[in-house]
Design a protein around this motif. Structure first.
Motif: not given
Ligand code: HEC
Length: 747
Positions: A164-168, A198-199, A275-276, A278-289
Motif C-alpha cells: 500500500t501507499a502508506s502505513g507501517t 521499497i526493499v 518493505l517500506k 513509498s507514498g504510492k502503491p507499489e508491487v513488490a516482487s523479487a528474483q534470486v539469481g
C-alpha cells in the motif's frame, strides 16, 4: 537412522524501516583518488579529484534506480547537491558506515579519509569548478540486468505482493522452492527486487526440510507476514554457515573461495523482505539469481549467536539500559564476519573477545546504532580467537525521548519481541573452526554445544536449545550424555514425540536396546501417527531377528506415513529374510520408484540379481549402490562379485582393493582378491594375497588348499605339497586337497 533432528531457532530477522541500507560494496569501478591539490594547481575540480571520490564512495547508491534518493553520476547532479554533500560528508552521515574506526578492520569499509572530506569542503567553498572535462574518469555503469552475468538458476517469488501507499513497514517471508533434482553448490547470489526503492533489506534462510512451507500451506505463495521465522533443520547436523544478507547497494553476494553454500533437492529458500511504503502503491516482487560452482566446500564455517532477549525490559525514559551476553569458545576459530542487531532503541553496540591471556580484542564498536543502516560486516583478515577465548556483547539502549529513533514519544516500557517496536539484542558471528581437534570430530559440534549451554543458562526450559544440546552430544558420540539430556528435556516437556524418539536412538546407540525398544513403543503409544519411532523400532526389530515385529511396523508405516523409500526397502529386507523373494523384490522396486538412490534397495536388488545369475543387472544396481555409499566395504565386495561373474576380473580386483582399504583385516576380501588375480593370470600377486588371508585366519583349510594350487601353478612343487598337507592336517577329509596332493609329481 532417523535418530537426531535439529531444530534451530535461526532468527536473523530484522526490524523495520530502513530508509536505506548500510554499507555498499563497490566492485569494478574504483578509481584511484588523485593526490590532493598541489601547490602548482591549488584548484580542486570535479574532473580531477571529486568525481573519482564520488564514483568510488557514493554512486553505488546514488545512481538512477539505486537505493539513494538521487543520482550523483554527473557533474550537473553533483553541482545541485554540492553544499549538502559537504555537510553530510563532514558530519560522516554519508557514506553510511556505522563501525568506529580502529575497532575491527572490515572489508569494503566505506569511510572517507579526513583528507577526502577536506577536499570536498574546499571544492564546495571554491565554487565547485568542473575543471578539464576530458580529464574526468568515465562514470560507472550500473546495469539493470544481472551484474554478475547470467545466473545458472533464477528463482522468482510466486506471486507479487501489493504494497500500500502508506502505513507501517511490512515484513514478509516469500518461499522460493529449489526446483532441481541435483545438489548444487552456490558461489554467488544476486537479488533483483522488483522495486529497489521499497526493499530495504532481505535475509535469506535455507529451509532444508521445507518446514516453513508446510507450516503455511495456504499462505506461502503470497508471502507470510512476520519478522522472524523458525525452521526445522531436519535430521542432520547441518548448521547455517553463510550470512545470506542482502541490501540494495550490494546486489551480488560472492562467497569466499572454498566456502560455497549448498542446495539439495527439496530445500526452500526463504526470502525475508522488509518493505517500506513509498507514498504510492507499489508491487513488490523479487528474483534470486544463483551462480553454481562444481567445487564442494573445502572449509566449513558456522554461524554462532550471542543474544540476551530475555533481559530486555526497558523502562520508559531509561537512557542507559545495558544488555550483555558472553560465550566461551571451545575450539580455535577464525571470525570471518559479524552481524550486530538491535531495533530502534539500540544506541551503542559493542563486541569483543577476551583472549585466554587476558588480552582484549575488539570485534566491533558501533557508537551510534541506526537500524536502518544495519549490515553484515566481513573482516578484511580473519580474526583468530584461540580456544578458551570469551566473546562478549554489550548493548546499550536509550528509551528516552532524546533518542531520535524512538518509535514512541512519550516513551513506553519496551520488551523483547517480534514487532519492530519491540527490541532485540542479537550478535551473530561467522566463525571457521581451525586447528581441528585430533579425534576427528566435527568441531562445529563443540561450538553448537557451547552455544546451546549458553542459551540454556538464560532460558533453561526452552525446548530448542534442549533439543540441540542433546543432539550435539549424540553427534559427538557421547550417547550416555545424550540420554541424560533427552531425559532432562522430557522431564520439562513430557511426552514430546521427537524427544522420545531421539531418546530411544541415544539409548540404542549407548547399547541399551531393550530400553530403546521400550522408549520407541512409548512414543508410538502416545503418538500413534509417529513415523520416526516406528521406523527406528522396525529397524531395531530387524537387527534382532524379530522379522514379524519389523514387518508389522513397516506395514503400518506404509499406510500412515508419507511415501518413504526407506520403509519399502525395510519391508523388502523383512520379506527377503522370510524367503519371499518375489514380494521382497517388489518392495525394493517400489523404494527405487520413490528414491532411485535408496541404498538398501539397490544393494538387495543387486544381491538378488547375483543369486539369479543376472550379472549385467547386478553390475548396474551395485555400481549405483557404491556411488551412494563409497565407504561401504560390503557394497564394493558385492560389486566385485558382479564384475567377476561378468568376466571383468580387472574391475573385480579394483573393487576388492577398495573394500580392503576400508576393511583391511577381513581375510575373505584378500582370499577373493587372490582369486581374481589368479584368473587375471597374476600368479605372484595372487599368492601374496592368499598369504595375507592366511595371516589373518591361519586355520582355514580352503586357503591352504588354494595356496597349494597357486604354488603348484608357479612350479613350486615342494611348497605346494606342504600347503596341501597343511590343509589335510586341519581337515583330514578335505577331498580336494587329497586329490591335489596325489596329482603332484612324486618328490
Ligand atoms: C549505501 C548507500 C549510500 C551510499 C554509499 C551513499 N548514500 Fe547518500 N544517501 C543514501 C540514502 C538512502 C539517502 C536518503 C536517506 C537518508 O538520508 O538516510 C541518502 C542521502 C544523501 C544526501 C541527502 C541528505 C539529506 O540530508 O537529505 C546526500 C547529500 C548524500 N546522500 C550524499 C552522499 C554522498 C556524497 C555519498 C558518498 C560520499 C553518499 N551519499 C553515499 C544512500 C547512500
Amino acid at each position: 537412522m532417523k535418530s537426531s533432528r535439529w531444530v534451530q531457532g535461526r532468527i536473523l530477522a530484522i526490524a523495520m524501516v530502513a530508509t536505506f541500507a548500510g554499507v555498499a560494496i563497490t566492485k569494478g569501478h574504483i578509481f584511484a583518488a588523485e593526490s590532493p591539490a598541489t601547490t602548482q594547481d591549488p584548484a580542486v575540480t570535479w574532473s580531477r579529484q571529486i568525481a573519482p571520490l564520488v564514483y568510488s564512495n557514493c554512486t553505488t547508491c546514488h545512481h538512477p534506480g539505486g537505493a539513494g534518493p538521487f543520482s550523483l553520476l554527473t557533474y550537473q547532479e553533483a553541482l545541485r547537491w554540492g553544499p549538502q554533500i559537504a555537510t553530510v560528508t563532514s558530519s560522516r552521515y554519508m557514506p553510511p558506515w556505522l563501525p568506529e574506526n580502529g575497532y575491527g578492520d572490515f572489508e569494503d569499509e566505506r569511510r572517507l579519509s579526513n583528507e577526502d572530506i577536506a577536499l570536498i569542503g574546499k571544492w564546495v567553498k571554491t565554487g565547485m569548478p568542473e575543471g578539464d572535462r576530458a580529464a574526468a574518469p568515465p562514470a560507472p555503469k550500473y546495469s539493470e540486468t544481472w551484474q554478475y552475468g547470467t545466473p545458472d538458476l533464477i528463482l522468482t517469488v510466486e506471486r507479487p505482493f501489493n504494497l500500500t501507499a502508506s502505513g507501517t513497514d511490512v515484513f514478509r517471508n516469500f518461499v522460493l522452492p529449489y526446483p532441481l533434482q541435483q545438489t548444487h553448490y552456490i558461489r554467488a547470489m544476486e537479488i533483483h527486487p522488483g522495486t529497489p526503492q521499497i526493499v530495504h533489506h532481505a535475509n535469506i534462510l535455507i529451509d532444508r526440510t521445507a518446514s516453513y512451507r508446510r507450516q503455511h500451506p495456504e499462505q506461502w505463495k503470497d508471502g507470510v507476514p512476520g519478522m522472524e521465522l523458525e525452521v526445522d533443520t531436519g535430521n542432520e547436523f547441518d548448521p547455517d554457515s553463510n550470512f545470506l544478507f542482502w541490501k540494495p547497494d550490494t546486489p551480488v553476494l560472492v562467497e569466499p573461495e572454498g566456502m560455497p553454500w549448498r542446495l539439495d533437492p527439496g530445500n526452500d529458500l526463504i526470502l525475508n523482505m522488509h518493505l517500506k511504503p513509498s507514498g504510492k502503491p507499489e508491487v513488490a516482487s523479487a528474483q534470486v539469481g544463483l551462480y553454481f560452482t562444481d567445487q564442494p566446500p573445502s572449509k566449513r564455517p558456522m554461524l554462532l549467536q550471542l543474544e540476551h532477549d530475555s533481559a530486555l525490559d526497558i523502562p520508559a525514559g531509561q537512557r542507559n539500559f545495558v544488555v550483555e551476553d558472553a560465550l566461551q569458545l571451545p575450539v580455535d576459530v577464525e571470525v570471518l564476519g559479524i552481524y550486530p542487531h538491535a531495533h530502534y532503541l539500540g544506541k551503542r553496540l559493542e563486541a569483543w573477545a577476551m583472549l585466554p591471556d587476558r588480552q582484549k580484542k575488539w570485534l566491533i564498536l558501533i557508537p551510534g546504532w541506526d537500524i536502518d543502516r544495519q549490515s553484515v560486516y566481513r573482516y578484511r583478515n580473519p580474526v583468530f580467537l584461540p580456544k578458551g577465548s570469551v566473546v562478549h556483547m554489550r548493548y546499550i539502549y536509550d528509551n528516552s525521548s532524546d533518542n531520535e529513533h524512538n518509535p514512541h514519544i512519550p516513551p513506553v516500557r519496551v520488551k523483547a519481541g517480534n514487532r519492530s517496536e519491540d527490541e532485540m539484542a542479537h550478535l551473530w558471528l561467522q566463525v571457521l573452526p581451525v586447528n581441528r581437534p585430533r579425534n576427528g570430530r566435527d568441531p562445529r559440534l563443540l561450538l553448537e554445544e557451547a552455544w546451546m549451554r549458553n542459551w540454556l543458562s538464560k532460558e533453561p526450559d526452552d525446548i530448542i536449545p534442549l533439543y540441540n544440546l542433546a543432539s550435539a552430544l549424540a553427534g559427538q558420540g557421547r550417547h550416555q550424555d545424550a540420554v541424560t539430556a533427552y531425559q532432562h528435556l522430557l522431564a520439562l516437556h513430557p511426552g514430546d514425540e521427537r524427544a522420545l524418539n531421539e531418546l530411544g536412538a541415544a539409548l540404542q546407540n549407548s547399547g541399551d536396546w531393550e530400553q530403546a525398544e521400550k522408549t520407541y513403543k512409548q512414543d508410538i503409544a502416545a503418538h500413534p501417527g509417529t513415523c520416526d519411532a516406528r521406523f527406528n523400532l522396525a529397524r531395531l526389530a530387524l537387527k534382532h531377528d524379530q522379522a514379524s515385529e519389523a514387518g508389522q511396523q513397516f506395514r503400518t508405516m506404509l499406510e500412515q506415513c508419507p511415501a518413504d523409500a526407506a520403509v519399502h526397502s525395510g519391508l523388502g529386507v523383512v520379506l527377503a529374510s522370510e524367503g519371499q523373494s518375489a514380494a521382497a523384490e517388489a518392495e525394493f522396486r517400489a523404494a527405487l520408484q520413490i528414491d532411485p538412490h535408496d541404498f538398501t534397495a539397490l544393494y538387495n536388488l543387486g544381491d538378488l540379481a547375483l543369486q539369479t545369475s543376472q550379472p549385467q543387472q547386478a553390475v548396474g544396481l551395485l555400481e549405483t549402490a557404491v556411488q551412494q555409499r563409497p565407504n561401504d566395504a560390503d557394497a564394493h565386495e558385492q560389486l566385485a562379485g558382479a564384475y567377476a561373474l561378468s568376466g571383468r576380473v580387472g574391475d573385480a580386483a579394483a573393487q576388492l582393493r577398495e573394500a580392503i582399504t576400508l576393511s583391511p583385516d577381513n581375510p575373505q576380501l584378500h582370499a577373493l582378491l587372490s582369486q581374481a588375480l589368479a584368473s587375471a593370470g597374476q600368479l605372484q600377486q595372487a599368492i601374496a594375497e592368499r598369504k595375507v588371508a592366511l595371516h589373518l585366519r591361519a586355520n582355514d583349510p580352503d586357503d591352504w588348499n588354494n595356496l597349494g594350487v597357486l604354488e603348484a601353478r608357479a612350479g613350486r612343487i615342494a611348497e605346494a605339497r606342504e600347503d596341501f598337507r597343511h590343509a589335510l592336517q586341519l581337515a583330514p577329509d578335505h577331498a580336494q586337497a587329497r586329490a591335489n596332493l596325489q596329482h603332484l609329481p612324486p618328490p
